[in-house]
Design a protein around this motif. Structure first.
Motif, PDB file in Angstrom:
ATOM      1  N   ALA A 291     -72.212 -50.758 -29.047  1.00 61.58           N
ATOM      2  CA  ALA A 291     -71.556 -50.727 -27.688  1.00 61.58           C
ATOM      3  C   ALA A 291     -70.173 -51.172 -28.210  1.00 61.58           C
ATOM      4  CB  ALA A 291     -72.075 -51.988 -26.846  1.00 61.58           C
ATOM      5  N   LEU A 292     -69.264 -50.494 -27.464  1.00 63.46           N
ATOM      6  CA  LEU A 292     -67.662 -50.727 -27.465  1.00 63.46           C
ATOM      7  C   LEU A 292     -67.401 -51.883 -26.393  1.00 63.46           C
ATOM      8  CD1 LEU A 292     -66.517 -47.051 -27.275  1.00 63.46           C
ATOM      9  CD2 LEU A 292     -66.646 -48.762 -29.338  1.00 63.46           C
ATOM     10  N   VAL A 293     -66.881 -52.852 -27.180  1.00 66.99           N
ATOM     11  CA  VAL A 293     -66.359 -54.262 -26.342  1.00 66.99           C
ATOM     12  C   VAL A 293     -64.962 -54.488 -26.400  1.00 66.99           C
ATOM     13  CG1 VAL A 293     -68.711 -54.919 -26.089  1.00 66.99           C
ATOM     14  CG2 VAL A 293     -67.109 -55.650 -27.957  1.00 66.99           C
ATOM     15  N   GLN A 306     -60.940 -49.669 -12.769  1.00 65.33           N
ATOM     16  CA  GLN A 306     -60.546 -50.541 -13.970  1.00 65.33           C
ATOM     17  C   GLN A 306     -59.660 -49.783 -14.840  1.00 65.33           C
ATOM     18  OE1 GLN A 306     -61.639 -53.476 -13.623  1.00 65.33           O
ATOM     19  NE2 GLN A 306     -63.018 -53.217 -11.936  1.00 65.33           N
ATOM     20  N   PHE A 307     -58.698 -50.505 -15.271  1.00 60.75           N
ATOM     21  CA  PHE A 307     -57.722 -49.796 -16.172  1.00 60.75           C
ATOM     22  C   PHE A 307     -57.262 -50.942 -17.529  1.00 60.75           C
ATOM     23  CE2 PHE A 307     -56.730 -47.769 -12.147  1.00 60.75           C
ATOM     24  CZ  PHE A 307     -56.555 -46.732 -12.540  1.00 60.75           C
ATOM     25  N   VAL A 308     -56.757 -50.259 -18.545  1.00 54.74           N
ATOM     26  CA  VAL A 308     -56.193 -51.133 -19.799  1.00 54.74           C
ATOM     27  C   VAL A 308     -55.086 -50.357 -19.989  1.00 54.74           C
ATOM     28  CG1 VAL A 308     -58.576 -51.579 -20.441  1.00 54.74           C
ATOM     29  CG2 VAL A 308     -57.695 -49.706 -21.286  1.00 54.74           C
ATOM     30  N   LEU A 309     -54.140 -51.354 -20.663  1.00 54.81           N
ATOM     31  CA  LEU A 309     -53.107 -50.836 -21.313  1.00 54.81           C
ATOM     32  C   LEU A 309     -53.170 -50.733 -22.861  1.00 54.81           C
ATOM     33  CD1 LEU A 309     -50.467 -53.103 -19.510  1.00 54.81           C
ATOM     34  CD2 LEU A 309     -51.117 -50.859 -18.957  1.00 54.81           C
ATOM     35  N   LYS A 310     -53.365 -49.376 -23.237  1.00 58.61           N
ATOM     36  CA  LYS A 310     -53.707 -48.978 -24.773  1.00 58.61           C
ATOM     37  C   LYS A 310     -52.478 -48.855 -25.156  1.00 58.61           C
ATOM     38  CE  LYS A 310     -55.459 -44.930 -25.590  1.00 58.61           C
ATOM     39  NZ  LYS A 310     -56.397 -43.746 -25.922  1.00 58.61           N
ATOM     40  N   LEU A 311     -52.056 -49.238 -26.768  1.00 57.53           N
ATOM     41  CA  LEU A 311     -51.336 -49.198 -27.352  1.00 57.53           C
ATOM     42  C   LEU A 311     -51.251 -48.092 -28.234  1.00 57.53           C
ATOM     43  CD1 LEU A 311     -50.707 -53.039 -28.631  1.00 57.53           C
ATOM     44  CD2 LEU A 311     -49.689 -51.504 -26.644  1.00 57.53           C
ATOM     45  N   VAL A 312     -50.186 -47.251 -28.104  1.00 59.47           N
ATOM     46  CA  VAL A 312     -50.209 -45.963 -28.871  1.00 59.47           C
ATOM     47  C   VAL A 312     -48.871 -45.993 -29.636  1.00 59.47           C
ATOM     48  CG1 VAL A 312     -51.600 -44.686 -27.490  1.00 59.47           C
ATOM     49  CG2 VAL A 312     -49.152 -44.583 -26.984  1.00 59.47           C
ATOM     50  N   PRO A 313     -48.793 -44.962 -30.889  1.00 60.91           N
ATOM     51  CA  PRO A 313     -47.634 -45.226 -31.544  1.00 60.91           C
ATOM     52  C   PRO A 313     -46.460 -44.326 -30.710  1.00 60.91           C
ATOM     53  CG  PRO A 313     -49.349 -44.107 -32.855  1.00 60.91           C
ATOM     54  CD  PRO A 313     -49.910 -44.268 -31.297  1.00 60.91           C
ATOM     55  N   GLN A 323     -49.926 -47.309 -22.755  1.00 59.55           N
ATOM     56  CA  GLN A 323     -50.468 -46.095 -22.128  1.00 59.55           C
ATOM     57  C   GLN A 323     -51.553 -46.647 -21.158  1.00 59.55           C
ATOM     58  OE1 GLN A 323     -52.135 -43.124 -24.730  1.00 59.55           O
ATOM     59  NE2 GLN A 323     -52.705 -41.761 -22.953  1.00 59.55           N
ATOM     60  N   ARG A 324     -51.136 -46.293 -19.955  1.00 64.57           N
ATOM     61  CA  ARG A 324     -52.208 -46.951 -18.845  1.00 64.57           C
ATOM     62  C   ARG A 324     -53.385 -45.969 -18.963  1.00 64.57           C
ATOM     63  NH1 ARG A 324     -52.466 -46.418 -13.127  1.00 64.57           N
ATOM     64  NH2 ARG A 324     -53.092 -48.080 -11.993  1.00 64.57           N
ATOM     65  N   THR A 325     -54.859 -46.640 -19.133  1.00 65.17           N
ATOM     66  CA  THR A 325     -56.086 -45.633 -19.265  1.00 65.17           C
ATOM     67  C   THR A 325     -56.883 -46.437 -18.520  1.00 65.17           C
ATOM     68  OG1 THR A 325     -55.254 -45.407 -21.694  1.00 65.17           O
ATOM     69  CG2 THR A 325     -57.369 -44.899 -20.995  1.00 65.17           C
ATOM     70  N   GLU A 326     -57.530 -45.453 -17.613  1.00 66.72           N
ATOM     71  CA  GLU A 326     -58.748 -45.826 -16.590  1.00 66.72           C
ATOM     72  C   GLU A 326     -60.111 -45.849 -17.710  1.00 66.72           C
ATOM     73  OE1 GLU A 326     -61.212 -44.498 -12.817  1.00 66.72           O
ATOM     74  OE2 GLU A 326     -59.298 -43.109 -13.574  1.00 66.72           O
ATOM     75  N   VAL A 327     -60.835 -47.017 -17.467  1.00 67.38           N
ATOM     76  CA  VAL A 327     -62.130 -47.079 -18.224  1.00 67.38           C
ATOM     77  C   VAL A 327     -62.971 -47.262 -17.289  1.00 67.38           C
ATOM     78  CG1 VAL A 327     -61.130 -47.998 -20.133  1.00 67.38           C
ATOM     79  CG2 VAL A 327     -61.460 -49.367 -18.483  1.00 67.38           C
ATOM     80  N   LYS A 328     -64.266 -47.077 -17.936  1.00 62.14           N
ATOM     81  CA  LYS A 328     -65.452 -47.337 -17.158  1.00 62.14           C
ATOM     82  C   LYS A 328     -66.304 -48.401 -17.704  1.00 62.14           C
ATOM     83  CE  LYS A 328     -69.931 -45.053 -15.608  1.00 62.14           C
ATOM     84  NZ  LYS A 328     -70.608 -44.182 -15.329  1.00 62.14           N
ATOM     85  N   VAL A 329     -66.436 -49.545 -17.054  1.00 64.80           N
ATOM     86  CA  VAL A 329     -66.993 -50.773 -17.673  1.00 64.80           C
ATOM     87  C   VAL A 329     -68.604 -50.763 -17.691  1.00 64.80           C
ATOM     88  CG1 VAL A 329     -64.868 -52.045 -17.384  1.00 64.80           C
ATOM     89  CG2 VAL A 329     -66.628 -52.115 -15.810  1.00 64.80           C
ATOM     90  N   GLU A 338     -68.166 -54.605 -21.789  1.00 70.32           N
ATOM     91  CA  GLU A 338     -68.625 -53.490 -22.283  1.00 70.32           C
ATOM     92  C   GLU A 338     -67.840 -52.187 -21.687  1.00 70.32           C
ATOM     93  OE1 GLU A 338     -72.647 -50.705 -23.274  1.00 70.32           O
ATOM     94  OE2 GLU A 338     -72.517 -52.184 -21.660  1.00 70.32           O
ATOM     95  N   ILE A 339     -67.337 -51.347 -22.990  1.00 74.14           N
ATOM     96  CA  ILE A 339     -66.499 -50.056 -22.279  1.00 74.14           C
ATOM     97  C   ILE A 339     -67.401 -48.739 -22.392  1.00 74.14           C
ATOM     98  CG2 ILE A 339     -64.549 -48.565 -22.471  1.00 74.14           C
ATOM     99  CD1 ILE A 339     -64.054 -51.338 -21.382  1.00 74.14           C
ATOM    100  N   LEU A 340     -67.754 -48.312 -21.345  1.00 75.32           N
ATOM    101  CA  LEU A 340     -68.512 -46.964 -21.479  1.00 75.32           C
ATOM    102  C   LEU A 340     -67.921 -45.723 -21.667  1.00 75.32           C
ATOM    103  CD1 LEU A 340     -71.224 -47.916 -18.519  1.00 75.32           C
ATOM    104  CD2 LEU A 340     -71.362 -48.267 -21.127  1.00 75.32           C
ATOM    105  N   GLU A 341     -66.693 -45.425 -21.165  1.00 68.08           N
ATOM    106  CA  GLU A 341     -65.866 -44.399 -21.263  1.00 68.08           C
ATOM    107  C   GLU A 341     -64.268 -44.934 -21.174  1.00 68.08           C
ATOM    108  OE1 GLU A 341     -66.744 -41.885 -17.838  1.00 68.08           O
ATOM    109  OE2 GLU A 341     -68.533 -41.392 -18.482  1.00 68.08           O
ATOM    110  N   GLY A 342     -63.581 -44.054 -21.935  1.00 69.09           N
ATOM    111  CA  GLY A 342     -62.108 -44.310 -21.823  1.00 69.09           C
ATOM    112  C   GLY A 342     -61.460 -44.729 -23.139  1.00 69.09           C
ATOM    113  N   LEU A 343     -62.376 -45.490 -23.916  1.00 69.56           N
ATOM    114  CA  LEU A 343     -61.725 -46.144 -25.244  1.00 69.56           C
ATOM    115  C   LEU A 343     -62.667 -45.435 -26.306  1.00 69.56           C
ATOM    116  CD1 LEU A 343     -60.727 -49.705 -24.128  1.00 69.56           C
ATOM    117  CD2 LEU A 343     -59.067 -47.549 -24.551  1.00 69.56           C
TER     118      LEU A 343
END
Length: 418
Positions: A291-293, A306-313, A323-329, A338-343
């Motif tokens: 599981a992704l956490v 639910q969003f996260v701020l992902k770091l990209v080059p 990079q503002r990314t929507e996720v499904k927890v 736990e992250i089900l989708e988005g990362l």
């Protein structure tokens, strides 16, 4: 005359000095205030060129257990309080308090002298009716009597048989037998007591398997299934863990608490558990090995999403932008989500400093505080290890012979397809 002129000159000079001093004191703070903004405005461009500092964490893979904690109570698999159906006087008690009894064992005998006499009378009447009917059958074969006499004797025979069955049933109601294998409780009567019908005598408890009844919020009713496992902790038995198997789910939800009732079974052949104990239940709905956490601080809720701020080059070398990314927890655990989708595994997300980022795509500077924490002296980290080693662990459960009674009950209660 000269002295007056001298005093006037000294007074004028003093007034001028005082005025100059007052003017200087008033102009000093204003000058400093004017200098300060100038200095701050000069330093602002230098600070603006430096990226804001944030903390980041890497998306990790771990084992997640989807479960829920609640409390419940233990109860016997079968329980009954023995009560007489008719009034009478006790003549025998064939059990001891707290001992095991078997199904069909005679436990309580009431005075049955009169019913036994009625049984003997009915047996005699049945013998006479049987002989008369047999004799009439022989006579009608020789045409000495009519068929009507045979029919009457046959009816009398049936009446005699019914009277005997009634007398025996009345006598049997003065005997109380064990309805199932159980352990007797503490009786509240003695030999010679006269009891009315419905009076309590003793309770019987089937403790080979123990039920635990508990309730879960209605949001879990779609996850509950028969056969699921639950971990049970008993406050009266610290350090011991028991495994329960879900056997029944109440189809009716409680309208007041919006909860669903669940009954699970615990193998109690070692007789460690008793009805009425308080239990802490941890129901397991499923397990995911990969599981992704992410840390829960990385989740930024907004508008029901639910969003996260992902770091990209970034465009520049070694630069990182958000990079503002929507996720499904999924399942939430203390400090982890736990992250089900988005990362994906290995992605880096911002865990602290989101308030400094005004827009998406901002260049950031990652501050690694984990390395500073790891640089602490090893002696500070050794203390918890010693405490953990000294913590007592529960002894492994002794293997029991024979099948698990909970599994037998589950198999017996399964509905076979048509």
């Amino acid at each position: 005359m000269a002295s007056k002129i001298r005093y006037s000159a000294v007074a004028v000079v003093g007034i001028l000095v005082a005025s100059a001093t007052a003017w200087w004191l008033q102009r000093g703070p204003q000058a400093q205030m004017q200098v300060a903004p100038a200095a701050s405005s000069a330093s602002a461009p230098a600070g603006a060129s430096r990226p804001p500092a944030v903390e980041a964490a890497t998306v990790a893979i771990t084992r997640i257990v989807d479960d829920s904690q609640t409390v419940g109570s233990l109860r016997s698999r079968q329980s009954v309080v023995l009560r007489p159906e008719v009034s009478g006087r006790i003549t025998a008690l064939n059990f001891r308090d707290g001992e095991r009894v078997r199904k069909g064992q005679l436990l309580v005998q009431f005075d049955d002298q009169l019913p036994r006499a009625q049984v003997q009378q009915s047996q005699a009447e049945l013998s006479i009716a049987t002989a008369n009917h047999q004799r009439n059958q022989d006579l009608v074969a020789q045409n000495f009597i009519s068929q009507r006499s045979v029919d009457e004797s046959g009816a009398n025979l049936q009446v005699a048989q019914a009277k005997l069955a009634l007398a025996r049933a009345t006598a049997e109601r003065l005997k109380i037998v064990a309805p199932f294998d159980a352990i007797a409780g503490i009786r509240v009567v003695n030999v010679g007591d006269y009891l009315k019908d419905g009076a309590d005598i003793v309770n019987l408890e089937d403790l080979e398997a123990i039920y635990v009844d508990f309730r879960l919020p209605e949001r879990f009713q779609t996850k509950l299934q028969r056969g699921q496992r639950a971990s049970i902790d008993i406050d009266a038995l610290p350090g011991r863990k028991f495994v329960a198997i879900v056997q029944a789910i109440d189809p009716l939800l409680d309208a007041n608490g919006r909860s669903v009732g669940v009954r699970a079974c615990i193998d109690n052949r070692q007789m460690h558990l008793r009805p009425g104990m308080f239990a802490r239940v941890n129901t397991v709905f499923g397990e995911r090995e990969k599981a992704l956490v992410v840390p829960e601080e990385a989740i930024v809720p907004q508008g029901g999403k639910q969003f996260v701020l992902k770091l990209v080059p970034g465009a520049e070398a070694d630069a990182l932008v958000t990079q503002r990314t929507e996720v499904k927890v999924g399942v939430r655990r203390p400090g982890k989500v736990e992250i089900l989708e988005g990362l994906n595994e290995g992605d880096r997300v911002v865990t602290a400093g989101q308030q400094r980022l005004q827009k998406d795509g901002t260049t950031v500077r990652v501050v690694d505080l984990a390395s500073k924490a790891a640089a602490q002296p090893a002696s500070a980290a050794s203390a918890p290890q010693v405490a953990q080693a000294s913590t007592p662990t529960a002894a492994p459960a002794k293997a029991l012979a024979g099948p698990n009674p909970c599994l037998q009950a589950q198999a017996a209660g399964a509905v076979k397809p048509a």
